[in-house]
Structure formats: C-alpha cells, structure tokens
Design a protein around this motif. Sequence first.
Motif, PDB file in Angstrom:
ATOM      1  N   ALA A  34       0.535  -1.343  -0.033  1.00 36.75           N
ATOM      2  CA  ALA A  34       0.458  -0.100   0.018  1.00 36.75           C
ATOM      3  C   ALA A  34       1.085   1.372   0.330  1.00 36.75           C
ATOM      4  O   ALA A  34       1.640   1.535   0.880  1.00 36.75           O
ATOM      5  N   ASP A  35       0.605   1.947  -1.139  1.00 37.01           N
ATOM      6  CA  ASP A  35       1.569   3.822  -0.858  1.00 37.01           C
ATOM      7  C   ASP A  35       1.077   4.656   0.596  1.00 37.01           C
ATOM      8  O   ASP A  35      -0.160   3.860   0.016  1.00 37.01           O
ATOM      9  N   VAL A  36       2.300   4.605   0.740  1.00 33.97           N
ATOM     10  CA  VAL A  36       1.986   5.777   1.892  1.00 33.97           C
ATOM     11  C   VAL A  36       2.696   6.745   1.529  1.00 33.97           C
ATOM     12  O   VAL A  36       3.207   7.105   0.495  1.00 33.97           O
ATOM     13  N   SER A  37       2.849   8.031   3.212  1.00 33.39           N
ATOM     14  CA  SER A  37       3.505   8.983   2.672  1.00 33.39           C
ATOM     15  C   SER A  37       4.823   9.006   3.285  1.00 33.39           C
ATOM     16  O   SER A  37       5.125   8.451   4.389  1.00 33.39           O
TER      17      SER A  37
ATOM     18  N   ARG B 198      -6.199   2.253  -1.526  1.00 35.80           N
ATOM     19  CA  ARG B 198      -5.778   3.419  -0.070  1.00 35.80           C
ATOM     20  C   ARG B 198      -7.838   3.402  -0.867  1.00 35.80           C
ATOM     21  O   ARG B 198      -8.242   3.854  -1.785  1.00 35.80           O
ATOM     22  N   LEU B 199      -8.131   4.089   0.995  1.00 33.07           N
ATOM     23  CA  LEU B 199      -9.785   4.003   0.742  1.00 33.07           C
ATOM     24  C   LEU B 199      -9.838   6.277   0.639  1.00 33.07           C
ATOM     25  O   LEU B 199     -10.641   6.325   0.076  1.00 33.07           O
TER      26      LEU B 199
ATOM     27  N   ALA C  89      -6.085   5.320   5.478  1.00 34.42           N
ATOM     28  CA  ALA C  89      -6.388   4.252   5.052  1.00 34.42           C
ATOM     29  C   ALA C  89      -6.782   3.626   4.281  1.00 34.42           C
ATOM     30  O   ALA C  89      -6.890   4.532   2.827  1.00 34.42           O
ATOM     31  N   PHE C  90      -6.873   2.599   4.618  1.00 36.36           N
ATOM     32  CA  PHE C  90      -6.219   1.190   3.248  1.00 36.36           C
ATOM     33  C   PHE C  90      -7.075   0.364   3.519  1.00 36.36           C
ATOM     34  O   PHE C  90      -6.892  -0.704   4.840  1.00 36.36           O
TER      35      PHE C  90
END
Length: 540
Positions: A469-472, A509-510, A501-502
């Motif tokens: 999941a892509d995040v920062s 990603r939601l 939120a994923f």
Amino acid sequence: MADIDPAPWSPERPPSQAEVWQAETRQAETRRGSAAPGPGSRPQAHTASPGSPTPRRPSAAARSAPRPGLLARRWSRASSARRILVAYVALASAIAGVVGFGAALQPNYGSLSPLGGIAIDDLRAEPSASLWALDLAATLAPGAPAECLRFTTLDVGRGLVAVRAESSRSLGFADDSVCSVVPDGFRARIALLDTGDGTVDWVHDTSSDLDGSGGVAITSASIVQKGERLLVNAADSDSSVVESLSLRTGDVMSSTGSQPWSTENRFAAEGDVVAIGRRSDDGLTYEYELRNASDLGEVVWRGQGNPTATMIALDDRLLLGEEGTRQIRLSTGRSSAWGSPINTSLGYAFRGGIVYAPRTAGTGVTTTAAGGFSAISRDGTVLWTSDLTLRGSFSLTRSCLAVTNFRGDRLSCLDYRTGRALWTRDVGSISFAGSAPGQRSDDIYTVSTSDTPQVVVLEGATGRERYRADVSSGSYVVATGQTVGYVLAYGISGSRTTMIAFDLSSGRRLWSRASQLQVSLWGGHLVDVGLDGLVRRLAD
C-alpha cells in the motif's frame, strides 16, 4: 373400379416377439449352413424372392455413426438409483468448485479477536461528520495557545483514555516563538475522557501534590491494580511524586509524597511493581527503591547500585543488573541472584512472563550488540538464544518475535517458544515492523523507506508478501479495524499529521485526511484536533 373400403386404413400388425425370435433363429441357421462353399464353387448371387423388397445399402450417416462408448453403455445399463447417486455426486462437486472459486475471490480480513482487546472504528468512507466536540485545550491547559499543544493518551479500556497535554515546541512540532511561553504547570493535569460521547469524567492536577516552585509536568502514566487504578509520575524542577489514582473518580488512592528529584532520577512500573532510582540526599550514593502500587507510602526494599545498572520492572519483582542480575520479589522484599547479566540499553520486551532482549557486550555508553536475542523466564532461566547474525531492531508481533539483521534489510520471525526462525526474507530498508492494535490477523506490517514509501504486509505464518500500500514519508501503522488499516504520517516538520486508510485485503487506499494539528485514534475512535483547540470525533 375397385371397391372402396369405408374402414380407416391401419398398418399391418407387426409379428409377435416370439415369431421374430424364431425367424431370426432360422435365418442364422441358414447362414451357418451356407457360409462355407465347397471347393471350386462360386458364391451364389443374391436373388430376391418374388414379392420381397429389394435390399438397400445403409446411408453414409448410418455407416459413419460411432458405436456407443463404454461410459455410455455402462450408463444405459445402470439402475435408476445408481444414476441418481452419480447425479448428486456430480452436482455436489460442481457446487464445491463454485464455492472454492468464490472463496478465492473473497477478501481476507482475518477473524481473530482484536489485538490488545480494543475494537477500532472501521471507516471505509472518508469521515466527514462530527459526533461530538470538546475544548480539551481549555480543560487541560487553560490559557495556552491551541497550536502550542499536543495531546498524549493512554487507552484504559471500554472507550476510555487518560489524556494529558504536551508542549508542541518541546516535541519539535512548532517553531513559533509564541509557544516558548505557555502558562506555568500546563502539563500538570490529566483527565479521563470517554471517547464514545466526549464526556470528561474527571480531571486531576498533580501540582497541588508537590512542594516545588512550579512548572509541574506529568512524565509517565500507566495502568495498575488490574485496570482499576492509574499510576502517574510527576515532577517539577526539584521534587517529584508518584500517585495511584482511582479510575472511577480520579481521587488519589496512594502516594509517595513529595520526594527529591534530579535529572538522574529513574522510574519503571509494571503491574503492582513500582521502581524508583535516585541520588541519595547527601549525593554520595545512588539508591533504588521498590514499592507496591497499592501502598506507595511504604518502601518494600531499598538498596544501593550503579546509576547505569539495568532496571527492569516485572509484574511481581524488580530486576537489577550489573556484573550479574539480582531479583527483589515484591511479596517479600528479599534480594537474590537471578541469572546472567542482562543489559536493556538496546531495549527489551516483556510478554507472558518472559523477557526478550538483544544479547549485548559492555555496559553503559560502551554497550554494543553481541549478536542474537535471548528469551529469559521470570526466574532467570535462559530458555533459548537465537542465531548470532541477528543483531538489529526487534518488536513483538502476534505470531513471533520479529527481528532484523545488522543492516536492517532482512527480517526474521522467531518462534516465541524455541527461538527458531520460522521464516526469513529480504525486506529492504524499513522503518517499522510489527503488529497493530485492533488487528484481527497474524499479519506483520512493515514500512519501507525507499523513494516510494509503502506498507508491505507479510503473512505471519510464512512471511509471504500479501500486498503493498502506497503511503507518505514518515508513516507507520497505528491500528486496524475489521477491514481497514490506519497509517499515521507526519509532515516534514511534524507540525501536522495525516491519517491514511487502506483496505486490509488488497492494500487499496480508501481515503486520507490531513489535520490542522493532530489526527489520531483514541479509545478505538478517530479524532481530529483543530487550531480552535477543539477535539472532534469523526465518523463516515
């Protein structure tokens, strides 16, 4: 002209079955008698008898039609009951295939009980509604600018949190000079907040329990007495106090009273064990004290030691380690040998009565990792020692002790019982590896620190990668609901936080929400703190 028969026409009645059988028998006997012609004879030409139909050659379709196969012949000879049974078996197999295929397509979210016993809100749509709003800045730090505050919470169960204020400047979250001057003692208060409805049950101010000149700050808080009391440690510039508060009312149930304080003070607590280290009144020796959280005014044991000695509070005894490790039982106050030296300067974890820690060499500032990890029972028995090549960071997960190698690019999952590596896999550079509160699976969450930061989810039992999941940048997994995972990301300066939120089955990603100051999960509920000082509970 022939006479016309007025009766309706009907075909001739076919011969009976017996007649047919007799005729076929006679023809077969005739064929057997004439099948072998004598020497020099010629086969007789077929001649039709008068009045008999002329023989016809079978059609091409009839000649090319395949004979019934073995399966078809067996099926035609099978009884009705057998045919019904075979049909049911075929139908059951078809249904199982459809169900299996459908199950493979179903999302896998996990069905275990929530980790930590806290059920987390499952917000699949971006939250927009506010269920309640509370001016927590005015409650805990009246007169302090809202942008100068950050709030620290401790989940105590049933949607309740103990919350206190911290300075955003001291945490490195604010550069504004206005935050360098805040009301004296704004960190002295602690409150019990019901995150379900936004009600503050009580507020306790520790500044009234100290003899110092002001500037009181609560430095730690923990749950004791089987979740019935809140233990707080507070200090000002030259004095400190440890208090046990009733979770129901906030009243002081037990206290050490005001004690001398310096920067050399040490503190640890677990269960009913409260350990304090401080310089003696004359400044010549360093002393350790063991107290019971149910009666903090009574010293169970006191002794001298090194200021840098290992100090571990278990739920029934205090461990002090220098050349060797000794134990002081809370029930008796007696000191005895515990085992080999154990150094916690690189951290330790306590789970199920067992201490997990890296094996180290040296003491104090010279402490280094010697390689491997150890599991030691509460009576000092070394249960196992792991592979010496494992000498990085570690964390407790639901399925194993997750440890890294020295470079931190390989993750191993050590069996809690044996120390054997259940699996090992290359993970690259990571900043986080572990489980999350509320988690209902045995997955291990890691956060990569590559150019494209990602949450990489590994199957706890096998280490198999489930999804990414892509995040920062600066993200870590803070909690999971039933189907939603939550990642908290700090900005470049840390002044604002973003919640991402994923989906826990696919990593999709939601939604994401950037706060004005602070967004977090309190008591399993999503809250947002704004520049107006209001804390709001959010819902979708």
